[in-house]
Design a protein around this motif. Structure first.
Motif: not given
Ligand SMILES: Nc1ncnc2c1ncn2[C@@H]1O[C@H](COP(=O)(O)OP(=O)(O)OP(=O)(O)O)[C@@H](O)[C@H]1O
Ligand SMILES: [Mg+2]
Lengths: 320, 308
Positions: A96-100, A159, B202-204, B207-208, B222, B226, B300-302
């Motif tokens: 979950t650490a990277l922007d999906p 990461v 969100r988690d990411f 990190l940002l 970001h 989303h 969204d690529p997913r």
């Protein structure tokens, strides 16, 4: 000393999940910060990164000296100059650490562009170089991938690449391998160890896994319920643990199939912040606890050799 | 992406057939004989039979459907019973007005809704948030035709800023667009606010921050990105609803368009026109949903992977 945390206390609103924490990290060294789930490891990482305000917390006492500057006193704008550039974070869950929705390469590139003033092309060249050095095969193709197309171990390497891309002096790694399977864990741990020695970085490696600590750490700080129990050079600590809690942790280095974060061999769990017991916080679970332990908090004292200890009845009383 | 699009377009074919059957049947099963409007009172049964044969109403339903669908696929929508003009040309006249109105209303709801939702999320739990969300609540509870009438009273009759009705110039678009768009704005604002707050946790995002990225940039590049994913979902689900709003609002403002055409045709039992209007609305809903899904896959690529 690259990083020197002195008497750090953290408050979140009125609760005080972390008090009087002290430890230091040198260049080319890995300090392992260990403790069970809920002992305050991640809060320590957030404090060092200056990110406590994000979760509504603040540093209520103490200093965080980084390269001579007290980060605890710096305003947010100044802290941002350190984050990513001089102190980098590797988070616990690579899933979950990277922007999906952003391609992996761009998430690494941005560090070079933002912190080192590189052009898009230069940043990408460096990213590919970095990924290759982290032993990511086909770095070019990986750059074009989205996070969900990569395995967990690969994502954690990304990461780590992000952390290295700003050319930091200190890496704070919060359980960098917990979410990975065992063989990948070992690879990542060795990779981190190599990076520290080759580049002369300092690393604060947070984990609840004494096995990991034994593998790569130079110094160990053992945290229990928001307080430091024992902090010493790794070799000495593993040879002769002084705090009964440290000894219990070593006695149950996790093996396959154990729930992460649990401490087999000692009954009970870390109390929640609201229910920290008086006196030594470990005393309800301690096999050596005496009457004084419930009444009086043991002072954190400097040891004659090197390190610190907070215990009324250490395993080898002579060190005290 | 190409395979995804092809698949989605192919999927529309059975949906289209089902919708066409339903539209055809509804019109032939509801009471009211269209011939009543064409024949003078007291016309002879022979005359009635002749008219019936002329419009093919004497054939079995299945045959009528087959003929209708066959013509439809060739672009022939039949002839209006009331005006004797080709339905295609009636629709051709009405459709651009409705499309313009619908598109503007959609654009307005999206832009205004996202702006309000983002502002509310940024100033979460402060007075700006309360003010915006209060207004949004009010906006989402008032029915659009009622709001339309209120607007006409206030801005057209009292203040004289905008025309009361008609379709001349951009001024005549303002009130109808607002009327349709406000309900959508309220909805989008609510979804956008929650989505912004969720995305920021969100988690990411942590990190940002740890990467040293400025908060404004994190929010724009970001978090907002989303947050737009659920907004697009809700918009594509609500395209039919916006078009439905357009139908009544066109009527309230006496604007030419599909809605006005439909309501008039209904009152005249002009079923070829009614069928065509309903078909257009259904197709707009289907294409709108498709558009929403495609936009989502682009964002969204997913989604692309799951759908492939
Ligand atoms: N945002 C918060 N609000 C209130 N309490 C919090 C918050 N974050 C953490 N805490 C509390 O602070 C204590 C320490 O949390 P922390 O996340 O640092 O533990 P940890 O050692 O990292 O545990 P784990 O191994 O599970 O990651 C816990 O008791 C937790 O409940
Ligand atoms: Mg943690």
């Amino acid at each position: 000393m690259l990083l020197s945390v002195e008497d750090l206390s953290v408050h979140i609103g009125v609760i005080n999940p972390l008090s009087d924490l002290s430890f230091g990290v040198d260049r080319g060294q890995i300090l392992g910060l260990v403790g069970e789930s809920g002992s305050g490891k991640s809060l320590t990482a957030m404090a060092v990164m200056g990110l406590l305000p994000l979760i509504g917390g603040r540093i209520s006492a103490g200093r965080i000296l980084f390269d001579g500057t007290d980060l605890a006193k710096l305003p947010e704008a100044a802290l941002r100059g350190y984050r990513g550039r001089r102190i980098a974070l590797v988070t616990q869950n690579p899933m979950t650490a990277l922007d999906p929705v952003v391609r992996v390469g761009r998430q690494v590139d941005v560090m070079g562009r933002m912190h080192l003033g590189l052009s898009a092309d230069e940043a990408r060249r460096r990213t590919i170089e970095l990924l290759t050095r982290l032993r990511i095969p086909e770095a070019q193709a990986v750059c074009e991938a989205y996070p969900h197309q990569l395995s967990g171990g690969m994502k954690q390497r990304i990461v780590i690449a992000i952390a290295l891309a700003g050319e930091p002096d200190l890496i704070v790694a919060d359980e960098p391998t917990t979410a990975l399977d065992v063989t990948v864990q070992a690879q990542i741990i060795h990779l981190l160890g190599e990076l520290v020695r080759d580049r002369g970085l300092g690393m604060l490696l947070i984990t609840h896994d004494m096995g990991v600590v034994a593998q790569v750490c130079d110094q160990v700080a053992v945290l229990y319920a928001g307080r430091l129990a024992e902090s010493r050079p790794a070799e000495a600590l593993f040879e002769h643990p002084l705090h009964p809690y440290t000894s219990a942790l070593i006695g149950c280095i996790p093996r396959d199939g154990m729930a992460p974060g649990s401490l087999h061999g000692i009954a009970g769990a870390v109390p929640s912040v609201a229910r920290y017991p008086a006196g030594c916080r470990f005393h309800p679970r301690c096999p050596r606890a005496g009457e004084i332990c419930a009444r009086q908090t043991p002072e954190l004292t400097e040891l004659t050799g090197a390190g610190r200890l907070a215990c009324h009845f250490p395993l080898e009383g002579t060190h005290g | 992406m190409i395979t995804y699009l092809t698949r989605r377009l192919l999927l529309l074919i059975p949906v289209f057939v089902a919708v066409s059957v339903v539209i055809f049947l509804i019109l032939h099963l509801i009471p009211g004989d269209p011939l009543d409007n064409l024949l003078r009172v007291g016309s002879s049964p022979e005359k009635r039979a002749e008219m019936s044969a002329r419009y093919g109403l004497d054939r079995p339903l299945v045959v009528q459907y087959g003929i209708w669908l066959g013509n439809l696929l060739q672009g022939d929508l039949g002839t209006s019973i009331a005006s004797r003009r080709p339905v295609a040309s009636l629709i051709g006249q009405a459709l651009p007005h409705s499309l313009l109105l619908g598109a503007l209303a959609l654009a307005f709801s999206t832009l205004a809704g996202v702006a309000l939702g983002v502002a509310a999320a940024i100033w979460r739990d402060r007075w700006a948030d309360r003010l915006i969300m209060g207004g949004v609540l009010l906006g989402s509870t008032l029915p659009s035709f009622w709001m339309g009438l209120l607007f006409i009273l206030a801005f057209s009759v009292q203040l004289g800023w905008f025309p009361v009705s008609g379709a001349r110039g951009w001024e005549s678009l303002v009130l109808p667009v607002l009327t349709i768009g406000l309900g959508g704005t309220a909805l989008v604002a609510r979804v956008a606010r929650v989505a912004m707050i969720d995305a920021a946790e969100r988690d990411f995002v942590l990190l940002l921050h740890a990467k040293g990225m400025p908060p404004g940039r994190i929010r724009l590049n970001h978090v907002l990105r989303h947050a737009m994913i659920p907004v697009v979902t809700i918009l594509s689900l609500r395209i039919g609803w916006i078009l439905g709003g357009a139908v009544t609002v066109e009527y309230v403002f006496a604007r030419p368009g599909l809605g006005t055409t439909l309501i008039k045709a209904l009152s005249q039992h002009d079923y070829p026109v009614v069928q065509a209007c309903l078909l257009m609305l259904a197709m707009a809903v289907m294409l709108g949903t498709l558009l929403g899904d495609v936009v989502q896959a682009l964002m969204d690529p997913r989604v692309r992977r799951e759908a492939a």
